[in-house]
Design an enzyme around this catalytic site. Structure first.
Site, short mmCIF file in Angstrom:
data_model
loop_
_atom_site.label_atom_id
_atom_site.label_comp_id
_atom_site.label_asym_id
_atom_site.label_seq_id
_atom_site.Cartn_x
_atom_site.Cartn_y
_atom_site.Cartn_z
N LEU A 40 91.52 15.35 43.10
CA LEU A 40 92.13 16.25 42.13
C LEU A 40 93.60 15.87 42.06
O LEU A 40 94.23 15.68 43.09
CB LEU A 40 92.00 17.71 42.57
CG LEU A 40 90.71 18.46 42.25
CD1 LEU A 40 90.77 19.88 42.81
CD2 LEU A 40 90.44 18.50 40.75
N ASP A 41 94.13 15.76 40.86
CA ASP A 41 95.54 15.42 40.72
C ASP A 41 96.41 16.44 41.43
O ASP A 41 96.02 17.60 41.63
CB ASP A 41 95.92 15.36 39.24
CG ASP A 41 95.17 14.28 38.50
OD1 ASP A 41 94.95 13.22 39.09
OD2 ASP A 41 94.81 14.52 37.33
#
Length: 210
Positions: A40-41
Site C-alpha cells: 500500500l502506498d
C-alpha cells in the site's frame, strides 16, 4: 507453522519493516520472518496482509490468479454515471511508461459514506468543491492503480482505503490495529480452501526443475 496478521495500515506508514520514516515496525512486534503481501502506498490506508506463507504470497501476487480487492476512494467531485461506466469497463492508465487498459471492475457510489477512522492528517477541506466516496473492486493491483483510474475519468482521489481482499476486511478496526488469524481462516476467507497442498506441490516443482 506459518503466521498470519491483518493490519489496518495508517496513512504515512511505509509498507516495509526497515528504512527511514514510520514503518510497519513502529506499529507492533512481528515475528522476524514475516513480510507484507503486496503493498500500500505511503499515502494510502487500510488492509495489509502480513505472513511468512510463501505459497500464499505467490498465489496472491501472481496476476494469473486474480482475487478481488475492494477499495474505498474519496474523490474530488461527484462522479457521473458515465464515469462509473468507464471505470467498470476499464480505462487506459500509464504503467511503467506504457499505456495499459485496466481489467473490468466493479464501481459504485457509496451512500452513505463509509464509517472509517479519521485520517491523520485529515484531507484538505474545500467548501466550494464537493467530494464523494466510491467503492472500487479490482482483480489486479498495478502501481497506484485506483488513483490513476479515478484521475483518468476526471475525479482525482483525495483519500484511499483498501477495505478488503476477498472476505478478509478491516470492518470495525481502527488505524494501526493488528489482528492475528489462523491458516484455516485466512485460506477460507480468501476462497482458497484446499489450495495449500496443491500450491505447495507446485512451488516444490518449480524449485526442482527437471
Amino acid at each position: 507453522m506459518a503466521s498470519y496478521f491483518i493490519l489496518y495500515k495508517p496513512f504515512g506508514v511505509l509498507t516495509q519493516f526497515t528504512g527511514e520514516g514510520p514503518t510497519l515496525a513502529s506499529l507492533g512486534a512481528f515475528p522476524r520472518e514475516v513480510y507484507p503481501v503486496g503493498r500500500l502506498d505511503k499515502d494510502s490506508e487500510g488492509l495489509l496482509l502480513i505472513t511468512d506463507d510463501k505459497v500464499l504470497n505467490h498465489h496472491l501476487l501472481n496476476p494469473r490468479f486474480g482475487h478481488q480487492r475492494t477499495y474505498y476512494a474519496q474523490v474530488e467531485g461527484i462522479p457521473t454515471p458515465e464515469a462509473l461506466k468507464q471505470l467498470r469497463a476499464g480505462v487506459t492508465i500509464n504503467v511503467d511508461g506504457k499505456d495499459y487498459k485496466t481489467k473490468p471492475a466493479l464501481a459504485k457510489i457509496l451512500e452513505p459514506a463509509p464509517v472509517l477512522p479519521e485520517r491523520n492528517p485529515p484531507i484538505r477541506y474545500r467548501a466550494a468543491i464537493p467530494d464523494t466516496w466510491i467503492e472500487l473492486t479490482l482483480i489486479e493491483g498495478k502501481n497506484r492503480q485506483v488513483r490513476k483510474m479515478t484521475a483518468a475519468v476526471g475525479f482525482p482521489t483525495l483519500r484511499l482505503v483498501r477495505f478488503s481482499m476477498e472476505k478478509i476486511n478491516i470492518s470495525g478496526m481502527q488505524s494501526g490495529d493488528i489482528l492475528e488469524l489462523d491458516e484455516k481462516t485466512v485460506y477460507h476467507q480468501l476462497g482458497l480452501t484446499g489450495f495449500a497442498k496443491t500450491g505447495a506441490s507446485q512451488a516444490k516443482g518449480r524449485n526442482n526443475p527437471r
